[in-house]
Structure formats: C-alpha cells, structure tokens
Design an enzyme around this catalytic site. Structure first.
Site, PDB file in Angstrom:
ATOM      1  N   SER A  20       1.197  -7.765  -7.387  1.00 43.70           N
ATOM      2  CA  SER A  20       0.682  -6.363  -7.180  1.00 43.70           C
ATOM      3  C   SER A  20       1.696  -5.588  -8.312  1.00 43.70           C
ATOM      4  CB  SER A  20       1.637  -5.897  -5.920  1.00 43.70           C
ATOM      5  OG  SER A  20       2.917  -5.695  -5.731  1.00 43.70           O
ATOM      6  N   LYS A  21       1.569  -4.397  -8.519  1.00 45.98           N
ATOM      7  CA  LYS A  21       2.291  -3.441  -9.652  1.00 45.98           C
ATOM      8  C   LYS A  21       3.886  -3.639  -9.551  1.00 45.98           C
ATOM      9  CE  LYS A  21       1.231   0.944 -11.576  1.00 45.98           C
ATOM     10  NZ  LYS A  21      -0.093   1.290 -12.073  1.00 45.98           N
ATOM     11  N   ARG A  22       4.086  -3.615  -8.033  1.00 47.26           N
ATOM     12  CA  ARG A  22       5.544  -3.850  -7.575  1.00 47.26           C
ATOM     13  C   ARG A  22       6.112  -5.307  -8.137  1.00 47.26           C
ATOM     14  NH1 ARG A  22       8.054  -6.035  -3.741  1.00 47.26           N
ATOM     15  NH2 ARG A  22       6.169  -6.596  -2.715  1.00 47.26           N
ATOM     16  N   THR A  23       5.364  -6.335  -7.994  1.00 45.30           N
ATOM     17  CA  THR A  23       5.820  -7.483  -8.532  1.00 45.30           C
ATOM     18  C   THR A  23       5.454  -7.878  -9.794  1.00 45.30           C
ATOM     19  OG1 THR A  23       4.188  -8.571  -7.116  1.00 45.30           O
ATOM     20  CG2 THR A  23       6.002  -8.562  -6.085  1.00 45.30           C
TER      21      THR A  23
END
Ligand code: GLU
Length: 491
Positions: A251-254
C-alpha cells in the site's frame, strides 16, 4: 518471431512502484530477445484521468533508463498510442461482435442495475449482470440505439470452462458459470479496459502481455473475446503480487508510492532498477546486484516466480548506498552539486562552490544513504555563518550545562586561534582540538558535539576536523564566537 511487449499504464496518477515493475519486465523481455517495446497509454476512463500523469509516466521510464521503440514521443506504425485516439477501432470490434451475436446493446438504467444488485445481495447470489437485454431482438436493438443510451455487453459463454495458460503460473481453469456479461463499450463510446486491451494487443502485434496478477480474474473475459473475434491471443505472463514488509498487500503506507517520489527522496535509478528487478525475478540463486545492461542480456520469464514478492525498503536503502559508493568520482561531484543547488536555501550563493564540493565529496560517500541527505550534511560549508540552529542544541550533550558548553567553546577558540592561517588544515586542527582534553579534564568524544553544533548547526555530520579544515580559520573562529554569544545569552 519478433518479441513485442508493451507497458500499458492508465494515466490516473503518477506511476507507482508496483506498476512500473511491469514496465521493467516487459522492457527487459523485449531487449533480451532483440524485440520491440511499446508504450501505450490506456486513457479510457475519463473520470479518473489525471492530465499530468502521462508526463509522469514518461519521466519515470526515462529516469529508470527504460526506453520505448513505439509510443508517445517515439512514433511507430501502430499509432496513435493513446487509446482515446483509437475509438473507431474499438467501436468496429464491438459492432462486429454485435453482428455475430456475441455482444448486445444493453439499455438498462443505472436504477435498474442498482435494484438488481441489491436483490442479488439480499438473496446472497453472486453479483453480475442478469442478462435481461440479451433477449432484445437485433431489429429492436437497432431501433432503440437511435434514441436511447446504451452500453455494449459481451455475451459470455456460460457453459464449460475457460483456460488461461499463463507463462508464470501454468494453466488456470475458470468456470464459465461464474462469469457475467461484462460491459465492453461504455455509453460514451469509450471501450472498457477489456475491449481496449484485446483490440490493441492484437493490432499492435503484442506477443507477450506482461501485467500484474490483479488482472488474472479478467483473463477469461479476454480469452473469450479473442475467441469471438477469431484473433490469436498473446502469451500472458501475470507477475506475482508485491507484498509489504507486513506481508499484506503493498500500500501507499508500505512503500507503493510514486516512482518519482523515490527520485525526489534521493534514490538512484540504478538502485531502483536493481530493486525492482528482484521483485519476483532472479538471475540465479546468488546474484543480488544487477544493472539494466545485465537485464538486457539475461532477463527471462522462466525465472519469474508465482509467489508474492516482498517489498523491503531496507534492501532498497542498502542498494542505494552501494550505488552511491560505486559512482565514479566525477559523477558523484555532479550529484552533490545538483542536490545542493536544489535543496540549499536561496541565501547560499550559486553556483555552489565547486572546490568545496570536490573536497567534501569523498567524506560524504560513506555517510549518505539517500541523496536528500546531501544538502543537510554539507550546507554548513557554503555560507559564512553556520546554518541557523536552535542554541539549545549547544547544551544538549552537556546535560543542559550552558557554563560547561561555554568553557568548551572558549577552550576551542583559544586552541584554534593558536593555529596560524597558513598552517590551517586537518592535522593541526586535530592536534589543537585533542589538546583541549587536558585543560577541560574531559574526553574528546564528550565535548565534540558542542563544537559540531557550533560549526555545522547539528550535533553530528561530516567529521569535525575535516569540517573545520574545509571551513578555514576565519569562518571556524567566527562560528565559535557566534556559539559563544548564544551561550552567554542563556547564562
Ligand atoms: N491499463 C492497465 C493498468 O494500468 C494495463 C494492464 C495491462 O498491462 O494489460 O493496469
């Protein structure tokens, strides 16, 4: 047979890491087989279109060194390479299928489709179009087309199975009973992805379609479309999923952010290419460093695995450090100058002093992990005073003892003042500062943080003796005096 591959991004934003890997693998397969690599912009979803993303796509590819033989900016006999400029081709295919009875106009209103879905959910039936408009006769369909809004749906075969022979995963069997009549042409005359990809991969003579495995479930649609049109499908290779370090979908976060953000944050294209190459592929069981040139020679789909790849940012950092240390000195100096020009405050005169850049270059190599660290680490070298800092930093490592910090500064002023201008250099500076230990009754490592802050505005950075040597006598003494004034103020 000439291998022809394509990267077919949708311009709905800057390309992300997960997506650009498809570009790299498609490019590498074409290059390794002396084939042709095509860039095609799949801009058929007018609602999700982001104007700037075509530039971002091309910029990302250029940055990584992925060149295309046909596509925007390169031309080619299969153009135009924007799907929005190819509508007649899709409409023609849709019409052919309507005429042969494999597709039909659907006049269902959005309200009816909503009700149908709600009823399916309530009855715990799988969602999908119920086929109502399949029953409309060709004559009625023709007549209503003149006055009503419609989409074109593909009439999926519902009996039996559809088999995908995937180059990476082998055979995957889909039950046709679970398929539904998907929309292939929208009411605005634009194709959906399914029709667009089938028409264009055929028309552009794509031999190997490499794409993310989120498209596997669409494969039966494409296979049936090919059959109905009497066309030969390309070989498909669905690349394994990329998981985050938490083993959940990336994801964007990872880390699944824009490729250009990685450039902005100071990653080198070599590191990014190397990193991407091993997300699902390997050369053998020991090679961990690879360049574009190596990929051009050795890439093959046989060594792409079906298991998900794990995105490990530490690995990317490690590779970046490696390629920084590998850079020829000349390029390293250019990179430093570039990042300083870009990131240092406007108050620092431009161009950035080339001799200071050359002098600091070897010191920086081991200390920089990402290029965005360059300006914060070297900025102190280019102005008269240290970059602005919080005076509290001067006492941070003395347990808040401003009196002690002042003694350290005074001792340094005295010691360095004794080094004559013409002798100023790393060794004399080192000797002078080491000589402070006795007078202060303290070990070097205890008192140097104060001097780091005075000289550079931060408690660590490029080694102190080198830094002072590079600053020169006048600026070094001036910065100590400034620190002194800050400390007096606190007492
Ligand atoms: N436009 C699709 C995407 O951006 C292309 C998928 C494919 O390569 O066929 O994901």
């Amino acid at each position: 047979m000439t291998v022809r591959t394509r990267y077919a991004p949708s311009p709905t934003g800057d390309p992300h890491i997960g997506n650009i890997r498809s570009a790299l693998f498609s490019w590498a397969l074409a290059r390794a087989n002396s084939g042709v690599f095509i860039l095609r912009i799949e801009d058929t979803d007018r609602n999700r279109l982001v104007e700037s993303s075509v530039d971002a796509i091309m910029e990302s590819l250029r940055w990584l060194g992925i060149d295309w033989d046909e596509g925007p900016g390169a031309g080619g006999i299969h153009g135009p390479y924007f799907q929005s400029q190819r509508l007649p081709l899709y409409q023609k295919a849709a019409l052919t299928l309507i005429e042969s009875g494999r597709a039909y106009r659907c006049f269902c209103t959005p309200e009816r489709l909503d009700q149908m879905r709600a009823a399916q959910v309530a009855a715990k039936r799988p969602p999908g179009y119920d086929g109502l408009c399949r029953a409309i006769s060709p004559a009625e369909s023709e007549a209503r087309a003149g006055s009503e809004r419609f989409v074109v749906r593909f009439a999926m075969r519902r009996e039996g199975t559809t088999v995908l022979d995937d180059l990476i995963r082998g055979s995957i069997v889909f039950e046709n009973a679970l398929q539904d009549d998907f929309v292939m042409l929208k009411s605005d005359g634009f194709p959906t992805y399914h029709l667009g990809v089938v028409v264009d991969d055929t028309e552009m003579e794509i031999t190997h379609a490499i794409r993310g495995d989120e498209w596997i479930s669409s494969a039966p649609k494409h296979i049936q479309l090919y059959e109905a049109l009497g066309w030969k499908p390309p070989l498909w290779a669905h690349l394994p999923l990329i998981l985050g370090p938490d083993h959940k979908k990336l994801s964007k976060r990872t880390g699944d952010t824009s490729v250009l953000d990685y450039r902005r944050n100071g990653y080198l294209p070599e590191a990014m290419v190397n990193f991407l190459a091993f997300l699902g592929w390997s050369l053998d069981d020991h090679t961990s460093l690879i360049t574009l040139e190596d990929l051009k020679e050795h890439f093959s789909l046989e060594r792409v695995v079906a298991n998900p790849a794990v995105f490990d940012i530490d690995r990317l950092d490690h590779l970046n450090g490696h390629y920084i240390r590998e850079m020829p000195p000349e390029r390293w100096r250019q990179v430093i100058a570039e990042w300083c020009e870009k990131d240092l405050p406007a108050s620092i005169p431009r161009p950035i002093h080339p001799e200071l850049v050359a002098a600091v270059a070897p010191l920086l190599r081991e200390r920089v992990g990402v290029l965005s660290e360059i300006a914060p680490l070297t900025g102190f070298l280019f102005g008269f005073e240290a970059p602005e800092y919080d005076p509290a930093l001067l006492v941070e490592r003395t347990g808040g003892d401003a009196g002690l910090a002042l003694r350290i500064i005074d001792s340094a002023l005295l010691a360095l003042d004794r080094v004559a201008g013409e002798q100023w250099g790393r060794e004399p500076v080192e000797a002078a500062i080491r000589g402070m230990e006795d007078g202060l009754g303290m070990k070097l490592r205890k008192f140097v943080p104060v001097l780091y802050v005075a000289a550079m505005g931060r408690p660590q950075g490029i080694p102190l003796f080198d830094s002072l040597a590079l600053l020169g006598r006048e600026r070094s003494l001036q910065r100590l005096r400034t620190a002194r004034a800050h400390l007096e103020h606190r007492l």
